[in-house]
Write an enzyme that holds these catalytic residues in place. Structure first.
Site, PDB file in Angstrom:
ATOM      1  N   HIS A 164      -5.988   8.944  16.141  1.00  0.00           N
ATOM      2  CA  HIS A 164      -6.965   9.238  17.183  1.00  0.00           C
ATOM      3  C   HIS A 164      -6.911   8.131  18.411  1.00  0.00           C
ATOM      4  O   HIS A 164      -6.725   7.110  18.205  1.00  0.00           O
ATOM      5  CB  HIS A 164      -8.194   8.906  16.358  1.00  0.00           C
ATOM      6  CG  HIS A 164      -9.544   9.366  17.365  1.00  0.00           C
ATOM      7  ND1 HIS A 164     -10.039  10.562  17.511  1.00  0.00           N
ATOM      8  CD2 HIS A 164     -10.400   8.468  18.055  1.00  0.00           C
ATOM      9  CE1 HIS A 164     -10.865  10.766  18.370  1.00  0.00           C
ATOM     10  NE2 HIS A 164     -11.361   9.240  18.535  1.00  0.00           N
ATOM     11  N   ARG A 208     -13.681  28.648   8.378  1.00  0.00           N
ATOM     12  CA  ARG A 208     -13.045  27.626   8.141  1.00  0.00           C
ATOM     13  C   ARG A 208     -12.536  27.521   6.676  1.00  0.00           C
ATOM     14  O   ARG A 208     -11.286  26.877   6.617  1.00  0.00           O
ATOM     15  CB  ARG A 208     -13.988  26.209   8.325  1.00  0.00           C
ATOM     16  CG  ARG A 208     -13.314  25.051   9.085  1.00  0.00           C
ATOM     17  CD  ARG A 208     -14.376  24.320   9.509  1.00  0.00           C
ATOM     18  NE  ARG A 208     -14.780  24.374  10.639  1.00  0.00           N
ATOM     19  CZ  ARG A 208     -14.490  24.409  11.846  1.00  0.00           C
ATOM     20  NH1 ARG A 208     -13.217  24.035  11.987  1.00  0.00           N
ATOM     21  NH2 ARG A 208     -15.061  24.908  12.893  1.00  0.00           N
TER      22      ARG A 208
HETATM   23  C1  GAR Z   1      -2.279  12.113  20.266  1.00  0.00           C
HETATM   24  O1  GAR Z   1      -2.848  11.117  21.558  1.00  0.00           O
HETATM   25  C2  GAR Z   1      -3.490  12.258  19.156  1.00  0.00           C
HETATM   26  O2  GAR Z   1      -4.195  10.869  19.057  1.00  0.00           O
HETATM   27  C3  GAR Z   1      -4.308  13.358  19.752  1.00  0.00           C
HETATM   28  O3  GAR Z   1      -3.693  14.051  20.274  1.00  0.00           O
HETATM   29  C4  GAR Z   1      -2.316  13.721  20.640  1.00  0.00           C
HETATM   30  C5  GAR Z   1      -1.067  14.257  20.215  1.00  0.00           C
HETATM   31  O4  GAR Z   1      -0.084  13.962  21.158  1.00  0.00           O
HETATM   32  N1  GAR Z   1      -4.967  13.523  18.717  1.00  0.00           N
HETATM   33  C6  GAR Z   1      -6.460  14.049  18.773  1.00  0.00           C
HETATM   34  O5  GAR Z   1      -6.929  14.035  19.845  1.00  0.00           O
HETATM   35  C7  GAR Z   1      -7.048  14.550  17.471  1.00  0.00           C
HETATM   36  N2  GAR Z   1      -8.375  14.802  17.656  1.00  0.00           N
HETATM   37  P1  GAR Z   1       1.382  15.058  21.045  1.00  0.00           P
HETATM   38  O6  GAR Z   1       0.844  16.557  20.879  1.00  0.00           O
HETATM   39  O7  GAR Z   1       2.042  14.655  22.239  1.00  0.00           O
HETATM   40  O8  GAR Z   1       2.220  14.432  19.903  1.00  0.00           O
END
Ligand code: GAR
Length: 185
Positions: free
Chosen positions: A105, A61
């Site tokens: 989130h 990481r």
């Molecule tokens: C969003 O809902 C964001 O909150 C989530 O991924 C999605 C991205 O959507 N993030 C997480 O879960 C981070 N842990 P997209 O790829 O359609 O923009």
């Protein structure tokens, strides 16, 4: 406006919303080949693929994060918006960009932290969930909250239908929050 980078791993619909909102995005960084890269390409935004090929527990990481940091330095990035970026970065980057990395989130923090927030909220049986825009810190989903909106859970929701309802809110709340945040740095 300060130089903004957006980090993606998936479909990039939040990135699309930011572009539609005319946020001047200087860089899109992806940790894997994904639709988000195509979205950036179509908008003529510079892309960096910091490809993560190791998803094992032995994943280095720190070295990966230093690589990401180098890219940000070269591109003179001032602040970052993670938009569905699914690699947890090493603390070195939060030290360097202290308070300047945002995340969205898909739950009302501090409830349902982690990678399965929508699934976990649905399984718990909550009637209201939502989304939270916050400062990303070394501790996952624990940084200062910048904005939040509630989203109702319907009795026939699946993870997919609920997540899409949440994303519809993120698509306007995140660009607005980024603009407000930028004025403070
Ligand atoms: C969003 O809902 C964001 O909150 C989530 O991924 C999605 C991205 O959507 N993030 C997480 O879960 C981070 N842990 P997209 O790829 O359609 O923009």
């Amino acid at each position: 406006m300060k130089n903004l980078a957006v980090f993606v791993s998936g479909t990039g619909t939040l990135l699309e919303a930011m572009i539609k909102d005319y946020l001047p995005i200087k860089l899109v960084l992806a940790d894997r080949e994904c639709r988000g890269m195509r979205v950036a390409m179509d908008a003529g935004i510079p892309i960096e693929l910091a490809e993560r090929t190791d998803f094992s527990s032995g994943f280095d990481r720190k070295t990966y994060t230093q690589w990401v940091d180098k890219i940000l330095s070269i591109r003179k990035i001032d602040f970052v918006a993670m938009a569905g970026f699914m690699t947890i970065l090493h603390p070195v980057i939060f030290d360097k960009y202290q308070g300047k990395i945002l995340n969205t989130h898909p739950a009302l923090l501090p409830s349902f932290k982690g990678d399965h927030a929508v699934r976990d909220a649905l399984a718990y049986g909550v009637k209201v969930t939502g989304c939270t825009i916050h400062i990303a810190t070394e501790e996952l989903d624990a940084g200062k909250i910048l904005s939040q909106e509630a989203v109702p859970v319907m009795s026939d929701d699946t993870v997919e239908t609920l997540h899409e309802r949440i994303k519809r809110v993120e698509r306007w709340l995140y660009p607005r929050t980024i603009r407000e945040f930028e004025k403070t740095i």
